[in-house]
Design a protein around this motif. Structure first.
Motif, mmCIF file in Angstrom:
data_model
loop_
_atom_site.group_PDB
_atom_site.id
_atom_site.type_symbol
_atom_site.label_atom_id
_atom_site.label_comp_id
_atom_site.label_asym_id
_atom_site.label_seq_id
_atom_site.Cartn_x
_atom_site.Cartn_y
_atom_site.Cartn_z
ATOM 1 N N VAL A 107 48.568 72.767 5.608
ATOM 2 C CA VAL A 107 49.644 72.872 6.598
ATOM 3 C C VAL A 107 50.008 71.488 7.142
ATOM 4 N N VAL A 108 48.993 70.691 7.477
ATOM 5 C CA VAL A 108 49.230 69.362 8.042
ATOM 6 C C VAL A 108 49.883 68.441 7.017
ATOM 7 N N TYR A 155 60.293 87.920 -9.095
ATOM 8 C CA TYR A 155 59.031 88.411 -8.546
ATOM 9 C C TYR A 155 57.903 87.390 -8.704
ATOM 10 N N TRP A 156 58.066 86.467 -9.660
ATOM 11 C CA TRP A 156 57.040 85.453 -9.909
ATOM 12 C C TRP A 156 57.298 84.165 -9.130
ATOM 13 N N PHE A 157 58.480 84.054 -8.528
ATOM 14 C CA PHE A 157 58.856 82.787 -7.903
ATOM 15 C C PHE A 157 57.868 82.364 -6.823
ATOM 16 N N PHE A 158 57.558 83.243 -5.900
ATOM 17 C CA PHE A 158 56.686 82.847 -4.791
ATOM 18 C C PHE A 158 55.229 82.668 -5.203
ATOM 19 N N PRO A 159 54.673 83.506 -6.094
ATOM 20 C CA PRO A 159 53.329 83.173 -6.594
ATOM 21 C C PRO A 159 53.284 81.816 -7.287
ATOM 22 N N LEU A 160 54.356 81.466 -8.003
ATOM 23 C CA LEU A 160 54.386 80.175 -8.695
ATOM 24 C C LEU A 160 54.417 78.999 -7.730
ATOM 25 N N LEU A 161 54.872 79.237 -6.501
ATOM 26 C CA LEU A 161 54.915 78.148 -5.526
ATOM 27 C C LEU A 161 53.515 77.613 -5.205
ATOM 28 N N PHE A 162 52.489 78.424 -5.406
ATOM 29 C CA PHE A 162 51.127 77.939 -5.172
ATOM 30 C C PHE A 162 50.740 76.845 -6.172
ATOM 31 N N LEU A 163 51.498 76.749 -7.268
ATOM 32 C CA LEU A 163 51.260 75.692 -8.260
ATOM 33 C C LEU A 163 52.190 74.496 -8.045
ATOM 34 N N GLU A 164 53.110 74.607 -7.080
ATOM 35 C CA GLU A 164 54.079 73.545 -6.879
ATOM 36 C C GLU A 164 53.434 72.243 -6.423
ATOM 37 N N GLY A 165 52.356 72.340 -5.652
ATOM 38 C CA GLY A 165 51.662 71.136 -5.206
ATOM 39 C C GLY A 165 51.156 70.326 -6.398
ATOM 40 N N ILE A 166 50.595 71.025 -7.397
ATOM 41 C CA ILE A 166 50.127 70.336 -8.609
ATOM 42 C C ILE A 166 51.300 69.661 -9.303
ATOM 43 N N ASN A 167 52.412 70.383 -9.415
ATOM 44 C CA ASN A 167 53.604 69.834 -10.073
ATOM 45 C C ASN A 167 54.102 68.575 -9.364
ATOM 46 N N LEU A 168 54.126 68.602 -8.036
ATOM 47 C CA LEU A 168 54.596 67.446 -7.274
ATOM 48 C C LEU A 168 53.715 66.224 -7.515
ATOM 49 N N HIS A 169 52.406 66.438 -7.530
ATOM 50 C CA HIS A 169 51.483 65.319 -7.775
ATOM 51 C C HIS A 169 51.613 64.803 -9.207
ATOM 52 N N ALA A 222 33.879 72.024 -3.307
ATOM 53 C CA ALA A 222 34.855 70.936 -3.346
ATOM 54 C C ALA A 222 36.070 71.330 -4.188
ATOM 55 N N ALA A 223 35.824 71.953 -5.334
ATOM 56 C CA ALA A 223 36.925 72.374 -6.204
ATOM 57 C C ALA A 223 37.754 73.457 -5.525
ATOM 58 N N ALA A 224 37.078 74.402 -4.859
ATOM 59 C CA ALA A 224 37.798 75.467 -4.155
ATOM 60 C C ALA A 224 38.608 74.895 -2.997
ATOM 61 N N PHE A 225 38.028 73.946 -2.281
ATOM 62 C CA PHE A 225 38.721 73.279 -1.178
ATOM 63 C C PHE A 225 40.007 72.641 -1.694
ATOM 64 N N LEU A 226 39.874 71.914 -2.787
ATOM 65 C CA LEU A 226 41.021 71.228 -3.370
ATOM 66 C C LEU A 226 42.093 72.233 -3.806
ATOM 67 N N GLY A 227 41.667 73.336 -4.424
ATOM 68 C CA GLY A 227 42.609 74.354 -4.876
ATOM 69 C C GLY A 227 43.365 74.997 -3.731
ATOM 70 N N VAL A 228 42.654 75.343 -2.655
ATOM 71 C CA VAL A 228 43.292 75.973 -1.495
ATOM 72 C C VAL A 228 44.261 75.011 -0.825
ATOM 73 N N GLN A 229 43.810 73.770 -0.616
ATOM 74 C CA GLN A 229 44.663 72.787 0.069
ATOM 75 C C GLN A 229 45.941 72.504 -0.719
ATOM 76 N N VAL A 230 45.815 72.247 -2.013
ATOM 77 C CA VAL A 230 46.989 71.948 -2.843
ATOM 78 C C VAL A 230 47.892 73.180 -2.959
ATOM 79 N N GLY A 231 47.280 74.364 -3.037
ATOM 80 C CA GLY A 231 48.059 75.591 -3.119
ATOM 81 C C GLY A 231 48.879 75.846 -1.869
ATOM 82 N N VAL A 232 48.260 75.710 -0.710
ATOM 83 C CA VAL A 232 48.974 75.910 0.560
ATOM 84 C C VAL A 232 50.066 74.861 0.729
ATOM 85 N N PHE A 233 49.748 73.618 0.410
ATOM 86 C CA PHE A 233 50.708 72.523 0.511
ATOM 87 C C PHE A 233 51.949 72.796 -0.345
#
Length: 360
Positions: A79-80, A170-184, A227-238
């Motif tokens: 979020v931050v 229907y897949w658009f919003f679930p795919l947004l959880f991968l958008e952080g990876i795409n941006l990086h 650590a991996a789960a932390f990274l996944g949650v943070q990037v997913g939310v972002f």
């Protein structure tokens, strides 16, 4: 000259000339109200406050230790970091400071060192979007290897891609959880790629420190699994929050043909959508809920957008320009239906309403 004669003369002026003067008059009104002046108090408070919260979250990571409760911190960190993304976007638009240099370096620091995004990549992509929102062949935001944003794009999809496109909404919003990876990934590709960008080594340094250092610290402080789960949650939310803030603003609005000529006022208003919701939505969307005003006045500080809204809405009503505004949930429904309709290769709802006017 009488008022009636002026009205007749106004109607007889060439349509393009009238449209150019429409925006000039609106700009005069907004400028006279002081809505383009900097809001230093707001932005210093936002920047300092966001940095303090971010620092506090890292303190929490250290104090909590190796526990799955860290995933709560990870979500909050997402979020931050989204707020850093919004602030970097505003600095890129020169909304924060009067000085171009101050805005540029603030944008580089907030985007690169804080959020882990390439400032050069973002500037190139986002400037092209602002110049031609929803215009085929010009707006990079309606180009995707995964989703079909236009009927013409959907027609190119075959096999699995075609089947996916029919239900892509229907897949658009679930795919947004991968958008952080795409941006990086896009940021790293741009920084290390061959395309010319300003201050390449600054960008590379910022990305290495932010992305590499961030991952290293997590794996030093936490066990590999957490650590991996932390990274996944943070990037997913972002990624989800950034994507969910940008998605309602143009998706489902008219698509402009590649060679269409549209005046600035109508290009920005008719292709954009505002979102209602008050202070919470203002914060959650980083001011992008006032998308129409943002596109008309890209350098306008975030706090002034809501004050400009009434002026713009009244002006559009007077000049017969459709002004679109809806709630956040309704806008998401529009996005889902629009993407599914595109996938089914529908055409009618997406034709630009200006084409006939300008041909006339």
């Amino acid at each position: 000259m009488t008022t009636s004669h002026q009205a007749v003369e106004e109607r007889q002026r060439p349509i393009r000339e009238r449209h150019v003067s429409d925006y000039a008059e609106l700009m005069k009104q907004v400028t006279a109200l002081g809505l383009l002046k900097r809001s230093y108090g707001f932005y210093w408070s936002m920047i300092i406050g966001t940095v303090l919260v971010y620092t506090g979250l890292w303190v929490a990571v250290v104090l909590l230790g190796d526990t799955w409760y860290q995933l709560i911190v990870a979500a909050l960190m997402g979020v931050v970091l989204t707020q850093f993304g919004f602030l970097g976007h505003e600095a890129a638009h020169r909304q924060i400071f009067q000085s171009h240099r101050w805005n540029e370096w603030t944008g580089r620091l907030l985007s690169g060192l804080a959020a882990g995004l390439s400032y050069g990549w973002w500037m190139n992509k986002h400037n092209r979007h602002h110049q031609a929102p929803n215009q085929m062949g010009k707006d990079p935001d309606i180009v995707s290897d995964v989703l079909a944003f236009t009927p013409a794009d959907a027609e190119k999809r075959k096999g699995i891609g075609e089947a996916f496109a029919k239900r892509q909404g229907y897949w658009f919003f679930p795919l947004l959880f991968l958008e952080g990876i795409n941006l990086h990934v896009q940021s790293v590709k741009t920084a290390f790629g061959k395309r010319p960008i300003k201050l390449r080594w600054v960008e590379i340094t910022f990305l290495i420190v932010r992305l590499g250092g961030y991952v290293a610290v997590l794996f030093i402080l936490l066990s590999p699994g957490i650590a991996a789960a932390f990274l996944g949650v943070q990037v997913g939310v972002f990624g989800f929050l950034l994507g969910a803030a940008f998605a309602p603003n143009h998706k489902g609005m008219p698509i402009v043909p590649k060679n269409a000529k549209v005046d600035f006022l109508r290009r920005q208003v008719l292709m954009s959508r505002n979102i209602k919701g008050g202070s919470f939505v203002d914060l959650a969307m980083g001011g992008l809920n006032y998308q129409i005003e943002h596109h008309l006045f890209p350098s306008m500080p975030r706090p002034n957008l809501r004050h400009a809204q009434k002026v713009v809405r009244d002006y559009c009503e007077t000049h017969g320009v459709a002004y679109t505004e809806t709630t956040l949930l309704k806008s998401y429904g529009i996005v889902v239906r629009y993407l599914n309709a595109v996938g089914l290769k529908a055409r009618g709802p997406f034709d630009c309403p200006l084409v006939q006017e300008y041909r006339a």
